[in-house]
Design a protein around this motif. Structure first.
Motif, PDB file in Angstrom:
ATOM      1  N   GLN A  87      31.994  40.959  30.814  1.00  0.00           N
ATOM      2  CA  GLN A  87      32.778  40.356  29.742  1.00  0.00           C
ATOM      3  C   GLN A  87      31.894  39.521  28.831  1.00  0.00           C
ATOM      4  O   GLN A  87      32.077  39.498  27.628  1.00  0.00           O
ATOM      5  CB  GLN A  87      33.879  39.493  30.347  1.00  0.00           C
ATOM      6  CG  GLN A  87      35.068  39.326  29.430  1.00  0.00           C
ATOM      7  CD  GLN A  87      36.253  38.773  30.178  1.00  0.00           C
ATOM      8  OE1 GLN A  87      36.127  38.283  31.280  1.00  0.00           O
ATOM      9  NE2 GLN A  87      37.415  38.847  29.593  1.00  0.00           N
ATOM     10  N   ARG A 228      48.033  41.679  26.125  1.00  0.00           N
ATOM     11  CA  ARG A 228      47.277  42.074  24.937  1.00  0.00           C
ATOM     12  C   ARG A 228      47.917  43.298  24.276  1.00  0.00           C
ATOM     13  O   ARG A 228      47.927  43.412  23.044  1.00  0.00           O
ATOM     14  CB  ARG A 228      45.826  42.375  25.307  1.00  0.00           C
ATOM     15  CG  ARG A 228      45.047  41.151  25.776  1.00  0.00           C
ATOM     16  CD  ARG A 228      43.613  41.505  26.053  1.00  0.00           C
ATOM     17  NE  ARG A 228      42.887  40.368  26.615  1.00  0.00           N
ATOM     18  CZ  ARG A 228      41.631  40.428  27.066  1.00  0.00           C
ATOM     19  NH1 ARG A 228      40.972  41.577  27.010  1.00  0.00           N
ATOM     20  NH2 ARG A 228      41.045  39.355  27.575  1.00  0.00           N
ATOM     21  N   LYS A 480      38.798  41.879  36.099  1.00  0.00           N
ATOM     22  CA  LYS A 480      38.224  40.781  35.328  1.00  0.00           C
ATOM     23  C   LYS A 480      39.092  40.419  34.129  1.00  0.00           C
ATOM     24  O   LYS A 480      39.015  39.298  33.622  1.00  0.00           O
ATOM     25  CB  LYS A 480      36.820  41.165  34.841  1.00  0.00           C
ATOM     26  CG  LYS A 480      35.799  41.311  35.957  1.00  0.00           C
ATOM     27  CD  LYS A 480      34.438  41.683  35.396  1.00  0.00           C
ATOM     28  CE  LYS A 480      33.406  41.827  36.508  1.00  0.00           C
ATOM     29  NZ  LYS A 480      32.063  42.201  35.977  1.00  0.00           N
ATOM     30  N   ASN A 481      39.907  41.370  33.680  1.00  0.00           N
ATOM     31  CA  ASN A 481      40.768  41.124  32.527  1.00  0.00           C
ATOM     32  C   ASN A 481      42.155  40.640  32.928  1.00  0.00           C
ATOM     33  O   ASN A 481      42.661  39.665  32.385  1.00  0.00           O
ATOM     34  CB  ASN A 481      40.885  42.396  31.681  1.00  0.00           C
ATOM     35  CG  ASN A 481      39.567  42.761  31.006  1.00  0.00           C
ATOM     36  OD1 ASN A 481      38.908  41.903  30.443  1.00  0.00           O
ATOM     37  ND2 ASN A 481      39.201  44.021  31.076  1.00  0.00           N
ATOM     38  N   TRP A 482      42.781  41.353  33.891  1.00  0.00           N
ATOM     39  CA  TRP A 482      44.153  40.943  34.229  1.00  0.00           C
ATOM     40  C   TRP A 482      44.217  39.997  35.419  1.00  0.00           C
ATOM     41  O   TRP A 482      45.260  39.430  35.724  1.00  0.00           O
ATOM     42  CB  TRP A 482      45.047  42.154  34.460  1.00  0.00           C
ATOM     43  CG  TRP A 482      44.480  43.260  35.301  1.00  0.00           C
ATOM     44  CD1 TRP A 482      43.924  44.415  34.852  1.00  0.00           C
ATOM     45  CD2 TRP A 482      44.439  43.341  36.729  1.00  0.00           C
ATOM     46  NE1 TRP A 482      43.538  45.220  35.912  1.00  0.00           N
ATOM     47  CE2 TRP A 482      43.846  44.578  37.067  1.00  0.00           C
ATOM     48  CE3 TRP A 482      44.839  42.501  37.754  1.00  0.00           C
ATOM     49  CZ2 TRP A 482      43.645  44.974  38.385  1.00  0.00           C
ATOM     50  CZ3 TRP A 482      44.648  42.894  39.067  1.00  0.00           C
ATOM     51  CH2 TRP A 482      44.055  44.124  39.371  1.00  0.00           C
TER      52      TRP A 482
END
Length: 541
Positions: A87, A228, A480-482
């Motif tokens: 990220q 998002r 890593k995103n959610w």
């Protein structure tokens, strides 16, 4: 001859007795002094040995702490082997592309700096083309010298890539209704006829196959969380809340259970499988660590087979469980007796499979040991890595061989290297501390030795379990995103959808295209009908 005092012996008995008493006293005093000096010497030796042991212990503690610090720095700041950018890397990739390397800086200091010419991105011939002609005016199509008309001698063509944002539209399903006027006038029972509603995966919802495919691939293939996506849809003027999309995904995953079960049954028929796991946080589960397991068969590319023989499909299945106990792989692999590529986790020992070890894990331990060696010096880690690298070199050279030929090649070339490595490990085990990096690497490799040499006897086996790690990576990157799942049902839905996407990718089928076709055809499936024609490698796209 005159006698000295030290050797003079008196003649009378009383004097001799007195002299003996004096000598006895001196002897006892001397013995006591000698014993005291001996005890003092022993005490000093013990203290010296104790101090030496303490110094050695503190030196080992210091070396261990130094190794851990160096490994922590390397893990945090060194370049990662991940194929996908992290990220943090997404925000400086332009700067990294423009920053010269160390070799380029050195060349600039000595001679002149020459930047490498960037390669122009290629545009696929399958992309649609639109021609835009930029011609000169008709009045200019004459020669400036003689006035004669000019003829076209050729053309220069340059291509630029145009991006058209996604088009969103509403599909109105109109079903005319018909009734009988005669019955209406006679006030009798009126007959009304209407076409049946089209089959839909989610009846009474606005979701279409293309919309569901977009939401699923955006989250599980490209790691775009639902909140998002909610903002993205809002930019198109669509109010589509994340809670609605979450309910859709859970409902869809339940309807996909027959496909998952069929893939599971086909997987257990294969001679060799691989597995790995990673933690996942689920908010409504009262567990310290929940786990997402991944199981699969096949490799990155279909293995070489005889002519006119179809390649077996690749299958990747995720399995969510509330914990990490060995009961979970035992249940998933119940009745399976083939090869199973795993890491060193002891939970697999309860399965009926033949466990094959992973040389990538063993090599990683020695790479960590090499990282903490003094710079510029060759140590034991280099010796082990050289032998392991030879094993990988042999695997690379026999990649296209059949299963039988692979086994023969390993017996002829890899087995002697394994014997050499085993002898070196047994010798080095007694020469290094067990708690430092090289000691841990040697201990791990010896503990896994029986499983690490399984691949020598089985041509269907691989040298490592990297395929499982590559299969679990999309989930790790998406996490890593959610960050977490709200509920157990959400985690189970994620396992189901990840399974279909990764299986489609493993068989070179675009996940978005596959899911769209699947969601169009699945509602027409009748009870008891086989789902084989809906599997990624068999579906009609």
């Amino acid at each position: 001859m005159k006698k000295t005092r030290a050797t003079a012996i008196p003649d009378d008995v009383e004097s001799l007795k007195q002299q003996l008493l004096e000598m006895q006293t001196l002897l006892q005093k001397s013995q006591r002094e000698s014993l005291r000096h001996q005890q003092e010497s022993e005490r000093v030796q013990k203290e010296s040995a104790h101090h030496q042991r303490e110094a050695k212990r503190f030196q080992q503690l210091y070396n261990h702490a130094l190794e851990q610090w160096q490994l922590a720095l390397r893990k945090r700041f060194a370049a990662s082997s991940e194929g996908h950018p992290g990220q943090g890397e997404l925000f400086n990739e332009v700067e990294e592309c423009l920053t010269p390397s160390a070799e380029e800086v050195a060349a600039d200091e000595t001679i002149t700096y020459t930047r490498k010419k960037s390669r122009r991105p290629s545009l696929s011939a399958e992309l649609p083309r639109e021609d835009v002609v930029h011609d000169i005016a008709d009045a200019d199509k004459v020669c400036d010298d003689c006035g004669h008309d000019l003829h076209q001698m050729g053309e220069e063509v340059s291509e630029k890539l145009e991006f058209i944002p996604a088009t969103v539209k509403v599909i109105r399903h109109i079903r005319p209704k018909y009734s009988c006027r005669c019955c209406e006038q006679q006030a009798t029972r009126t007959t009304i006829k209407i076409a049946p509603a089209p089959a839909s995966l989610l009846p009474k919802s606005i979701a279409t196959p293309t919309l569901l495919s977009q939401i699923i691939t955006a989250k599980y293939q490209f790691g775009l969380p639902l909140y998002r996506q909610e903002a993205l849809f809002k930019s198109f003027g669509i109010e589509l809340h994340r809670q609605t999309m979450s309910r859709w995904l859970i409902r869809v995953s339940r309807q996909l259970m027959p496909l998952y079960q069929r893939l599971h049954a086909l997987m257990l028929e294969r001679p060799a499988l691989w597995s790995d796991d990673t933690p996942v946080k689920v908010l409504d589960v009262d567990k310290v660590q929940c786990t997402m397991w991944v199981y699969g068969c096949g490799g990155d590319k279909p293995e070489s087979l005889p002519n006119n023989t179809a390649s077996p499909p690749n299958i990747v299945l995720y399995d969510y469980q509330d914990g990490r106990g060995g009961i979970h792989p035992n249940t998933f692999l119940a009745g399976y007796h083939g090869l199973l590529h795993v890491d060193g986790y002891a939970g697999y020992h309860g399965t009926d499979a033949m466990l094959a070890g992973c040389w990538a894990h063993a090599r990683r331990k020695f790479i960590e040991a090499k990282a903490v060696q003094p710079k510029g010096k060759t140590g034991r880690a280099d010796q082990a890595l050289n032998l392991i690298q030879k094993l990988y070199g042999i695997e690379k050279s026999i990649r296209q061989l059949s299963i039988e030929d692979k086994r023969a090649a390993r017996q002829a070339h890899s087995a002697p290297i394994m014997e050499q490595l085993k002898a070196w490990l047994d010798k080095a085990l007694h020469q290094v501390p067990p708690k430092n990096a090289i000691g841990k690497a040697i201990g791990y490799t010896l503990n896994q030795w029986d499983k690490l040499q399984i691949y020598l006897e089985h041509g269907a086996a691989a040298i490592d379990n990297n395929r499982a790690e590559r299969a679990i990576k999309p989930f790790v990157i998406g996490r890593k995103n959610w960050l977490f799942s709200n509920s157990r049902s959400g985690a189970q839905a994620s396992a189901m959808l990840y399974s279909l996407i990764e299986t489609a990718k493993a068989n070179d089928v675009p996940p978005g295209v596959y899911l769209t076709a699947l969601f169009e055809q699945l509602p027409h499936l009748t009870d008891g009908e086989s789902v084989d024609h809906l599997l990624p490698w068999a579906i009609r796209l």
